[in-house]
Design a protein around this motif. Sequence first.
Motif, PDB file in Angstrom:
ATOM      1  N   MET A 125      63.799 -13.827   2.280  1.00 30.55           N
ATOM      2  CA  MET A 125      64.886 -12.849   2.432  1.00 30.55           C
ATOM      3  C   MET A 125      66.203 -13.353   2.790  1.00 30.55           C
ATOM      4  O   MET A 125      67.267 -13.091   2.271  1.00 30.55           O
ATOM      5  CB  MET A 125      64.660 -11.737   3.266  1.00 30.55           C
ATOM      6  CG  MET A 125      64.510 -12.032   4.765  1.00 30.55           C
ATOM      7  SD  MET A 125      63.948 -10.579   5.727  1.00 30.55           S
ATOM      8  CE  MET A 125      63.927 -11.585   7.366  1.00 30.55           C
ATOM      9  N   HIS A 163      67.416 -11.068   0.229  1.00 31.90           N
ATOM     10  CA  HIS A 163      66.224 -10.104   0.012  1.00 31.90           C
ATOM     11  C   HIS A 163      66.023  -9.850  -1.514  1.00 31.90           C
ATOM     12  O   HIS A 163      65.826  -8.761  -2.213  1.00 31.90           O
ATOM     13  CB  HIS A 163      66.767  -8.612   0.517  1.00 31.90           C
ATOM     14  CG  HIS A 163      66.906  -8.763   1.936  1.00 31.90           C
ATOM     15  ND1 HIS A 163      65.823  -8.502   2.859  1.00 31.90           N
ATOM     16  CD2 HIS A 163      67.935  -8.856   2.698  1.00 31.90           C
ATOM     17  CE1 HIS A 163      66.219  -8.615   4.054  1.00 31.90           C
ATOM     18  NE2 HIS A 163      67.452  -8.942   3.840  1.00 31.90           N
ATOM     19  N   ARG A 202      57.892 -13.914  -2.171  1.00 32.04           N
ATOM     20  CA  ARG A 202      58.114 -13.070  -3.293  1.00 32.04           C
ATOM     21  C   ARG A 202      57.570 -13.545  -4.499  1.00 32.04           C
ATOM     22  O   ARG A 202      57.019 -14.849  -4.389  1.00 32.04           O
ATOM     23  CB  ARG A 202      59.666 -13.392  -3.741  1.00 32.04           C
ATOM     24  CG  ARG A 202      60.172 -14.914  -3.883  1.00 32.04           C
ATOM     25  CD  ARG A 202      61.646 -14.821  -4.841  1.00 32.04           C
ATOM     26  NE  ARG A 202      61.124 -14.179  -6.479  1.00 32.04           N
ATOM     27  CZ  ARG A 202      61.718 -13.228  -6.756  1.00 32.04           C
ATOM     28  NH1 ARG A 202      62.555 -12.279  -5.843  1.00 32.04           N
ATOM     29  NH2 ARG A 202      61.274 -12.859  -8.061  1.00 32.04           N
ATOM     30  N   GLU A 257      72.954  -7.659   6.636  1.00 30.20           N
ATOM     31  CA  GLU A 257      71.864  -8.105   5.876  1.00 30.20           C
ATOM     32  C   GLU A 257      70.768  -8.619   6.802  1.00 30.20           C
ATOM     33  O   GLU A 257      69.497  -8.575   6.846  1.00 30.20           O
ATOM     34  CB  GLU A 257      72.183  -9.260   4.934  1.00 30.20           C
ATOM     35  CG  GLU A 257      71.325  -9.919   3.975  1.00 30.20           C
ATOM     36  CD  GLU A 257      71.711 -10.849   2.938  1.00 30.20           C
ATOM     37  OE1 GLU A 257      71.205 -12.029   3.166  1.00 30.20           O
ATOM     38  OE2 GLU A 257      72.804 -10.448   2.215  1.00 30.20           O
ATOM     39  N   ARG A 301      68.794  -5.665   8.215  1.00 32.27           N
ATOM     40  CA  ARG A 301      67.697  -5.254   7.407  1.00 32.27           C
ATOM     41  C   ARG A 301      66.478  -6.061   7.424  1.00 32.27           C
ATOM     42  O   ARG A 301      65.485  -5.945   7.033  1.00 32.27           O
ATOM     43  CB  ARG A 301      68.207  -5.197   6.032  1.00 32.27           C
ATOM     44  CG  ARG A 301      69.420  -4.325   5.774  1.00 32.27           C
ATOM     45  CD  ARG A 301      69.189  -4.005   4.040  1.00 32.27           C
ATOM     46  NE  ARG A 301      69.753  -5.205   3.301  1.00 32.27           N
ATOM     47  CZ  ARG A 301      70.834  -5.534   3.298  1.00 32.27           C
ATOM     48  NH1 ARG A 301      71.923  -5.156   3.421  1.00 32.27           N
ATOM     49  NH2 ARG A 301      71.146  -6.679   2.562  1.00 32.27           N
ATOM     50  N   GLY A 302      66.585  -7.346   7.826  1.00 31.53           N
ATOM     51  CA  GLY A 302      65.551  -8.402   7.938  1.00 31.53           C
ATOM     52  C   GLY A 302      64.561  -8.057   9.134  1.00 31.53           C
ATOM     53  O   GLY A 302      63.547  -8.898   9.408  1.00 31.53           O
TER      54      GLY A 302
END
Length: 546
Positions: free
Chosen positions: A273, A278, A302, A541, A544-545
Amino acid sequence: MKVSEAVGRALRAAGVDQVFGVVGSGNFHVTNAMIAAGARFVAARHEGGAATMADAYARTSGEVAVVSVHQGPGLTNAMTGIAEAAKSRTPLIVLAAEVTEPRSNFYVDQEALARAVGAAAVRVTSAEEAVGQTCAAVRLAVRERRTVLLNLPLPVQASEVPEGALAQAVPPTPKAAVEPEAAEVTALAELLARSRRPVFVAGRGAREPGGGQALAALAEQCGALLATSAVARGLFHGDPWSLDVSGGFASPLAVELIQGADLVVGWGCALNMWTMRHGHLIGADATVVQVDDDPSALGAHRPVHLGVTGDVRLTARRLSEPGGEPREGYRTPETAAALAARLRWHDVPYEDTGTRERIDPRTLGIALDEILPAERVVGVDSGNFMGYPTMYLSVPDEKGFCFTQAFQSIGLGLATTIGAALARPDRLPVAALGDGGALMSAVELDTVRRLGLPMVVVVYDDDAYGAEVHHFGPDGHPLDTVRFPPTDIAAVGRGYGFEAVTVRTRADLKAVADWVAGPRSVPLLIDAKVVADQGAWWLEEAFRGH
């Protein structure tokens, strides 16, 4: 010879040259044995600092290092640094004395502590096996790129090892590089041949000797642009087709070009991410490939269209065509012009929000980059400030940047820079810290002074834990728990024997230029009072992780 001495001498014979630590009764004899055998010992002021110094030294030098700690609390004090090293797959030996009696006040399940943070554990169980088990720990650390806890129980330390036991102590042979499967190499070669806009993103796995050169040669053949994860920053320094860092710290132009790629190849890179924002850095129609010598890493963060299990350098060489004609690919005249004009953060226009009392961190970074010698090794702590030194302070190569952020702990930056500085004594060490991390780790300023390191410590001082201020402040939450009265950090530095300067405007940086021009006989601390009215662009960001 007692076990404690044999273990220390075996570690030295197995190739360990550098040991950090805090010495207590339980690790006194084994540490002295390492020193007597020729290892260099650095006494930290806190075990957490010692562990992080050892981690950074190993990353920067490419050699296994040792951190030596007392039983029980010595180990628990070091656990954050050990967790960072373990998550980063740093070859590191944590040499810990150990009590085995549960009723002892020093007792703790040390093996369980190691497992909890992802480190491996080896125990010295007897005088007969002591040397072999010690060498097995070093072999595991080197061959598997693991952080290994070597427990040395107190009842075993005084036992006598058999005569000649040290004869078996030799440096471990490196693990053979993983050869990629021919079919996977062919599949990747076909993707590269079809790609018009390929981008290579190199990570920690590409920092191995020869990895960067092999990737640069392959990229030239297929017209690929080059980028790195944060931990591999500097790998392609000076290459005109380098985008520098991919991810949250990427410049606007780097973001634009990576998003425009039709093929993204991660080389020894997790494509997580952070490095791929992300997934937002990957275009909807882009093909994604991952090359790693650990098959469990492929697709872990991913989905990928193709996974290649292989060593980065070997795989890149298998793909290179001797005498092949270079393709234009993404290396067009338009791309070249854009990279020359607006790749660096220095070239991105901004409104300077500095005042008479506080300097804009972008202005600070640009000025320091001009003032400080280019041959430097930069260590960065964690926090709201961290992108400014990361992207405004250039580094000469991948050995010039040490980024201990796998655990996202603040307070590691100063010890990181000490370890990196000892691995690269030919360069000016620069520690970039927030005020929270600086005050948390200030005890190691004494270590800098004792070692006589000509270090520059830059403190981005906003009188707060800035990340929390900017994350929770916009929603109206009370911020008394994360804001603090002003602290004269320059005075703290002077108390430890540093030369120090408080910077509020660019004019105050003349004192830094004077220090650089002088004998640099004492380290320099810069207490930069930075503007505190804006959150860094990577901040949301990062949250968010979590």
